[in-house]
Design an enzyme around this catalytic site. Structure first.
Site, PDB file in Angstrom:
ATOM      1  N   GLY A 146     -59.274  11.619  15.044  1.00 11.30           N
ATOM      2  CA  GLY A 146     -60.299  10.604  14.941  1.00 11.30           C
ATOM      3  C   GLY A 146     -60.501  10.187  13.493  1.00 11.30           C
ATOM      4  O   GLY A 146     -60.056  10.864  12.561  1.00 11.30           O
ATOM      5  N   CYS A 147     -61.191   9.074  13.303  1.00 11.22           N
ATOM      6  CA  CYS A 147     -61.363   8.549  11.946  1.00 11.22           C
ATOM      7  C   CYS A 147     -62.258   9.441  11.095  1.00 11.22           C
ATOM      8  O   CYS A 147     -61.937   9.730   9.936  1.00 11.22           O
ATOM      9  CB  CYS A 147     -61.892   7.123  11.989  1.00 11.22           C
ATOM     10  N   TYR A 148     -63.378   9.894  11.636  1.00 14.86           N
ATOM     11  CA  TYR A 148     -64.233  10.796  10.870  1.00 14.86           C
ATOM     12  C   TYR A 148     -63.518  12.108  10.531  1.00 14.86           C
ATOM     13  O   TYR A 148     -63.544  12.551   9.374  1.00 14.86           O
ATOM     14  CB  TYR A 148     -65.518  11.102  11.642  1.00 14.86           C
ATOM     15  N   THR A 150     -60.373  12.621  10.196  1.00 17.32           N
ATOM     16  CA  THR A 150     -59.344  12.352   9.199  1.00 17.32           C
ATOM     17  C   THR A 150     -59.924  12.435   7.794  1.00 17.32           C
ATOM     18  O   THR A 150     -59.375  13.105   6.908  1.00 17.32           O
ATOM     19  CB  THR A 150     -58.721  10.964   9.425  1.00 17.32           C
ATOM     20  N   SER A 151     -61.052  11.773   7.572  1.00 18.09           N
ATOM     21  CA  SER A 151     -61.652  11.777   6.242  1.00 18.09           C
ATOM     22  C   SER A 151     -62.119  13.167   5.842  1.00 18.09           C
ATOM     23  O   SER A 151     -61.869  13.620   4.721  1.00 18.09           O
ATOM     24  CB  SER A 151     -62.807  10.777   6.178  1.00 18.09           C
TER      25      SER A 151
END
Length: 336
Positions: A146-148, A150-151
């Site tokens: 997911g994007c969160y 990943t960060s």
């Protein structure tokens, strides 16, 4: 002709980015564009900014012979089609959440329901290329993070693995633009609700917290607990995650060593801003120790639709096919 690629969920934000990237990719040729509610529409009706707008979106079940499929579908919508494609020998990169978790228990903790095929969870590689590149290379089935996560994982995983932070007391506060919530019409995403407003949501219950913890375990072998709070901010795209944890070493040296050979990750001397990465597949990381609290603070900026979704999926597909991972991906963003 290059490798035949299908995009399922082509009408969404991430699907549109996949079309844009693969149209210019030297190794992949789009041979199928699939959608659910938009099936039958021309691509230009849902993505007027893309060229080749005459191409038709087909029903999801009509995928023909392809080599690789990218699934940009909502939660719960990709597992069945993913299984069907996998059984036909198609390589699959799932941008959705159906196969990200490594165990049935972790999946249920994240999504509040049992997984429909728990026996298959172990067959999908968790595909964050910077942390699992060896596993992604040559893989048949990849579940993109997911994007969160990943960060957060780009900032925290190397530090935890190297012993530069303690596993207890990890906090992640993330801010995301509205495209992170997808393209469907929702009252809380209307202009009047988002403009001039910042809102925390899913406090203590967001489904990405178990995924972050899983990613840390995969990278470090340490079972850590994370306090994760996401925020919706009035911008189109981008994520800025502020991560902190008790310090146990120098974070900058660890991060520079971890990413010295990573084409898309840069450790920078100043706190990054989302506008510095929007339009690119880059991640910018800044870290320092707060001497007053004895905690490491790590800031990570990514474009949620590229490094957090479509770009990362193409990066994984490059590795799956043994081509340079930066092929066909934007290394620079745009300003203003």
């Amino acid at each position: 002709m290059g490798t035949a690629a299908a995009i399922l969920g082509a009408s969404g934000y991430a699907g549109g980015e996949l079309v844009r990237l693969l149209d210019d990719h030297p190794a992949f040729d789009i041979t199928f564009l699939g959608a659910h509610s938009s099936a039958g529409s021309a691509l230009g009706q849902v993505h007027p900014h893309l060229r080749g707008g005459h191409r038709r979106l087909q029903p999801l079940g009509e995928v023909g012979e392809v080599d690789v499929a990218f699934l940009a579908l909502p939660h719960g919508a990709s597992w069945e089609v993913g299984e069907r494609l996998a059984s036909d020998g198609v390589r699959v990169v799932d941008l959705g959440s159906d196969y990200r978790m490594d165990t049935a228990a972790r999946y249920e903790a994240a999504y509040g329901a049992a997984h429909p095929r728990p026996d298959r969870l172990g067959d999908w590689v968790y595909g964050l290329p910077e942390l699992a590149g060896i596993d992604v290379s040559g893989a048949q089935l990849v579940a993109s993070p997911g994007c969160y996560p990943t960060s957060a994982l780009l900032g925290l995983a190397p530090l935890l693995a190297a012993g530069a932070i303690e596993p207890a007391g990890i906090v992640v506060d993330s801010m995301s633009g509205v495209t992170g919530a997808g393209r469907s019409l929702k009252e809380n995403l209307l202009f009047g609700a988002v403009d001039e407003n910042v809102a925390a949501y899913a406090v203590t219950t967001h489904r990405h917290r178990p995924e972050i913890e899983m990613g840390l375990l995969i990278a470090s072998g340490i079972d850590a607990r994370v306090q994760f709070t996401p925020h919706l901010v009035p911008m189109q795209r981008g994520i800025l995650s502020t991560c902190s944890a008790p310090a146990a070493g120098d974070p900058v040296d660890v991060l520079r060593l971890a990413y010295q050979d990573s084409p898309f990750v840069d450790v920078v001397d100043a706190p990054p801003q989302t506008r510095w990465v929007v339009g690119s597949n880059r991640a910018l990381i800044h870290a320092r120790v707060d001497d007053s609290t004895g905690r490491v603070v790590v800031l990570v900026a990514i474009d949620n639709l590229l490094k957090g979704a479509a770009g990362q999926a193409v990066q994984a597909a490059n590795l799956m096919y043994g081509i340079p991972e930066e092929t066909g991906l934007p290394m620079t963003g745009w300003l203003p």
